[in-house]
Write an enzyme that holds these catalytic residues in place. Structure first.
Site, mmCIF file in Angstrom:
data_model
loop_
_atom_site.group_PDB
_atom_site.id
_atom_site.type_symbol
_atom_site.label_atom_id
_atom_site.label_comp_id
_atom_site.label_asym_id
_atom_site.label_seq_id
_atom_site.Cartn_x
_atom_site.Cartn_y
_atom_site.Cartn_z
ATOM 1 C CB SER A 89 -0.905 -0.005 1.239
ATOM 2 O OG SER A 89 -0.125 -0.229 2.396
ATOM 3 C CB THR A 191 -1.621 6.183 4.389
ATOM 4 O OG1 THR A 191 -2.666 6.267 3.462
ATOM 5 C CG2 THR A 191 -0.726 7.379 4.356
ATOM 6 C CB THR A 209 -0.454 6.184 0.498
ATOM 7 O OG1 THR A 209 -1.256 5.023 0.350
ATOM 8 C CG2 THR A 209 -1.110 7.313 -0.276
ATOM 9 N NE ARG A 219 -8.472 7.626 -4.326
ATOM 10 C CZ ARG A 219 -7.869 7.352 -3.174
ATOM 11 N NH1 ARG A 219 -6.556 7.177 -3.133
ATOM 12 N NH2 ARG A 219 -8.555 7.247 -2.069
ATOM 13 C CB THR A 242 -4.346 5.503 7.929
ATOM 14 O OG1 THR A 242 -4.205 4.375 7.081
ATOM 15 C CG2 THR A 242 -5.001 5.062 9.226
ATOM 16 N N GLY A 243 -6.699 5.308 5.833
ATOM 17 C CA GLY A 243 -8.019 4.800 5.473
ATOM 18 C C GLY A 243 -8.501 5.379 4.168
HETATM 19 N N1 GLY Z 1 -5.424 7.047 2.587
HETATM 20 C C1 GLY Z 1 -4.892 6.714 1.366
HETATM 21 C C2 GLY Z 1 -5.762 6.911 0.220
HETATM 22 O O1 GLY Z 1 -6.976 6.848 0.334
HETATM 23 O O2 GLY Z 1 -5.254 7.117 -0.865
#
Ligand code: GLY
Length: 337
Positions: A89, A191, A209, A219, A242-243
């Site tokens: 990730s 992340t 990330t 994106r 994070t998330g």
């Molecule tokens: N938190 C990382 C992302 O959604 O790209």
């Protein structure tokens, strides 16, 4: 030493109010006291998201101890998972977008509120290091896409293929059904965000990330966005997320955590309140089925905390008292709720 002077020496000046103290003292006494500072017990302190935070903390701590600046320590620390192909990730080996491209986001922020960020960067293993160059060598905060790549190359970074065989196979498997459903938590995903309170009591932070797997090409998530994935005010505290980035951007997550700490909430309370807010905004939202967000925060006094929407989130903490270890914050609900 007179009992009055002892009392002043042992007391945080702020709790008395500077004017009332100075009015009772001679000029030589005030000079001595102006330089007195009550130090938080735990400094330095480093907090990083997820299991990969442990190795990142270790590296950042060692760098700090050997004299690196806070930002260099962060770049080196989060550079460990960036370079690790088993961390799916972040950086090299990160899961690609739906076109099979690994695209990276990162940002970094220092005690002076100077910041640098890169988004939608391809072909560079250490986006956090490029973000630091944006901070240092440009008049801007964020560079994106091919512009970010050109800038990185001009700074001497090497372009390389970041899609490992393992991630390519995972992408080919995903193509069989092509359903977009981020897998936050399942591989202890997401992340790496790192917050650092240095020995002088100054705050800094970074996050990096490869973003949500199978995202639409182009994106960008919360991680390179100052105020969403990361925010700090050196007078108050620092927070990072994070998330699912979309949910964090919609709520300006990290900036809000810092603002709540400014209003007197503890890091735990501030993280919890923003997670509750995210839940309330998303409970009837299409993203809710796979929504996970988590925050970490530290205040100027060296208190730290975290909170997540769903179970599974953890973070690594390194301080002088207990060393480097994983901690599990509270959460609102489990994946079954
Ligand atoms: N938190 C990382 C992302 O959604 O790209």
């Amino acid at each position: 030493m007179s009992s009055r002077r002892k009392f002043i020496k042992n007391t945080a000046l702020g709790t008395l109010g500077a004017a009332s103290v100075f009015s009772q003292l001679s000029a030589s006494e005030t000079t001595r006291i102006e330089f007195k500072e009550v130090k938080p017990k735990k400094r330095p302190l480093i907090i990083s998201t997820w299991n990969h935070g442990l190795a990142a903390n270790e590296e950042a701590w060692n760098r700090l101890k050997s004299g690196s600046s806070a930002l260099d320590a962060i770049v080196a620390g989060v550079g460990i998972p960036e370079a690790d192909p088993e961390v799916r990730s972040v950086g090299y080996g990160g899961l690609p977008d739906r076109e099979g491209k690994v695209t990276l986001d990162a940002c970094i922020m220092d005690k002076n509120s100077d910041c640098g960020a890169v988004s939608f960067l391809q072909g560079i293993k250490h986006p956090i290091a490029v973000a630091k160059k944006v901070l240092e060598n440009t008049p801007h905060v964020m560079l994106t896409g091919t512009g970010a790549l050109q800038f990185a190359l001009s700074e001497g970074f090497k372009e390389e293929n970041l899609l490992t065989e393992k991630s390519k196979l995972a992408w080919e498997k995903w193509l069989e059904n092509s359903k977009y459903k981020p897998v936050i938590n399942i591989e202890n995903h997401d992340t790496i965000s790192m917050l650092l309170l240095d020995e002088e009591g100054n705050l800094s932070g970074g996050c990096t990330t490869s973003g949500a797997a199978w995202k639409i090409h182009g994106r960008v998530g919360d991680s390179p966005i100052i105020g969403a994935g990361l925010f700090l005010d050196n007078e108050v505290g620092a927070a990072a997320a994070t998330g699912l980035g979309e949910a964090v951007i919609r709520t300006a997550g990290s900036a809000m955590v810092v603002e709540l700490m400014r209003q007197g909430k503890s890091p735990n309370e501030a993280c919890k309140e923003i997670v509750e807010r995210i839940y309330n905004k998303h409970k009837n939202h299409k993203d809710m089925a796979y929504l996970q967000v988590g925050f970490i925060a530290v205040n100027k006094q060296g208190e730290y905390g975290g909170y997540s929407l769903r179970s599974g989130f953890n973070y690594a903490v390194y301080d002088t008292e207990k060393g480097n270890r994983m901690e599990k914050p509270d959460f609102k609900m489990t994946w079954k709720d």
